[in-house]
Design a protein around this motif. Structure first.
Motif, mmCIF file in Angstrom:
data_model
loop_
_atom_site.group_PDB
_atom_site.id
_atom_site.type_symbol
_atom_site.label_atom_id
_atom_site.label_comp_id
_atom_site.label_asym_id
_atom_site.label_seq_id
_atom_site.Cartn_x
_atom_site.Cartn_y
_atom_site.Cartn_z
ATOM 1 N N SER A 7 0.701 -1.279 -0.052
ATOM 2 C CA SER A 7 0.162 0.126 -0.200
ATOM 3 C C SER A 7 0.591 1.297 -0.768
ATOM 4 C CB SER A 7 -0.556 -0.538 1.317
ATOM 5 O OG SER A 7 -0.487 -0.048 2.544
ATOM 6 N N HIS A 8 2.168 0.946 -0.092
ATOM 7 C CA HIS A 8 2.578 1.963 -0.034
ATOM 8 C C HIS A 8 3.684 2.608 -1.376
ATOM 9 C CE1 HIS A 8 1.688 1.853 4.548
ATOM 10 N NE2 HIS A 8 1.806 3.242 4.005
ATOM 11 N N VAL A 32 12.255 -4.154 -3.362
ATOM 12 C CA VAL A 32 11.130 -4.251 -3.191
ATOM 13 C C VAL A 32 10.938 -6.023 -2.599
ATOM 14 C CG1 VAL A 32 8.715 -3.781 -3.869
ATOM 15 C CG2 VAL A 32 10.776 -2.208 -4.611
ATOM 16 N N ASN A 33 10.675 -6.184 -1.832
ATOM 17 C CA ASN A 33 9.892 -7.392 -1.513
ATOM 18 C C ASN A 33 8.382 -7.358 -0.519
ATOM 19 O OD1 ASN A 33 9.899 -9.742 -0.474
ATOM 20 N ND2 ASN A 33 10.906 -9.521 1.078
ATOM 21 N N ASN A 34 7.323 -6.958 -1.278
ATOM 22 C CA ASN A 34 6.086 -7.970 0.119
ATOM 23 C C ASN A 34 5.677 -9.348 -0.455
ATOM 24 O OD1 ASN A 34 4.440 -7.092 -2.418
ATOM 25 N ND2 ASN A 34 5.112 -4.994 -2.611
ATOM 26 N N ALA A 118 -3.008 -8.479 -2.066
ATOM 27 C CA ALA A 118 -2.420 -7.445 -2.096
ATOM 28 C C ALA A 118 -2.553 -6.172 -0.905
ATOM 29 C CB ALA A 118 -2.827 -7.272 -3.246
ATOM 30 N N GLY A 119 -3.990 -6.455 -1.072
ATOM 31 C CA GLY A 119 -4.441 -5.413 0.310
ATOM 32 C C GLY A 119 -4.378 -5.491 1.549
ATOM 33 N N GLU A 125 2.345 -9.202 4.725
ATOM 34 C CA GLU A 125 3.233 -8.637 4.013
ATOM 35 C C GLU A 125 4.416 -9.685 3.336
ATOM 36 O OE1 GLU A 125 1.466 -5.115 2.661
ATOM 37 O OE2 GLU A 125 3.507 -6.107 2.175
ATOM 38 N N ALA A 126 4.629 -11.177 4.429
ATOM 39 C CA ALA A 126 5.715 -12.073 4.517
ATOM 40 C C ALA A 126 5.841 -12.523 3.588
ATOM 41 C CB ALA A 126 5.285 -12.472 5.740
ATOM 42 N N GLY A 127 4.411 -13.183 2.410
ATOM 43 C CA GLY A 127 4.320 -14.114 1.572
ATOM 44 C C GLY A 127 5.137 -14.936 1.672
ATOM 45 N N HIS A 128 5.362 -15.677 0.677
ATOM 46 C CA HIS A 128 6.234 -17.039 0.607
ATOM 47 C C HIS A 128 7.461 -16.366 -0.390
ATOM 48 C CE1 HIS A 128 3.909 -18.293 -2.745
ATOM 49 N NE2 HIS A 128 5.649 -18.700 -3.540
#
Length: 145
Positions: A7-8, A32-34, A118-119, A125-128
């Protein structure tokens, strides 16, 4: 590894200066990582390689400088600055730098997109991460999966 919230917005500068092409080495920096994507800059000296591997994420590779023999699904392609490679999730690939080279790589977690991560904000935010070992921060030559 730092997280860049979906979101940023962010502006990251000076990457080439922080990640020079080093003799006889492969280096990388996650910028970039999210939960949805990871963007990584790689540098390779001539002859450096990434061994055959696959990512569970969709991948877009932009060749920024130099040239590579880039094998996708067993077919070798010679790519150079300005070329783009798209890899579907699970597609096997490998590369060899033909000269000192730099590329950017964006991994997109299509499952996170489908599930609405994404929202999700900070909680999602960690994801895989890709388990191949080739997309981690500051990978040096010889540290292949």
């Amino acid at each position: 590894m730092a997280t860049t919230p979906v979101s940023h917005s962010a502006v990251i500068t000076g990457i080439n200066g922080k990640l020079p092409i080093i003799d006889e080495a492969t280096t990388s920096r996650v910028v970039v990582n999210n939960a949805v994507l990871r963007h990584v800059i790689f540098t390779f000296d001539k002859g450096q390689l990434l061994t055959d591997h696959a990512s569970p994420r969709a991948v877009i590779v932009n060749i920024l400088e130099g040239a590579f023999d880039f094998t996708v699904g067993g077919v070798k392609h010679t790519v150079s600055a300005g070329d783009v490679v798209y890899l579907a999730p699970g597609e096997r690939h490998a590369l060899v730098a033909l000269e000192p080279s730099r590329m950017s790589l964006t991994l997109v977690d299509v499952d996170a997109l489908a599930s609405g991560a994404a929202g999700a904000g900070a909680a999602g935010e960690a994801g895989h991460a890709c388990k191949c070992g080739n997309h981690e921060d500051e990978t040096e030559a010889g540290e292949q999966a």
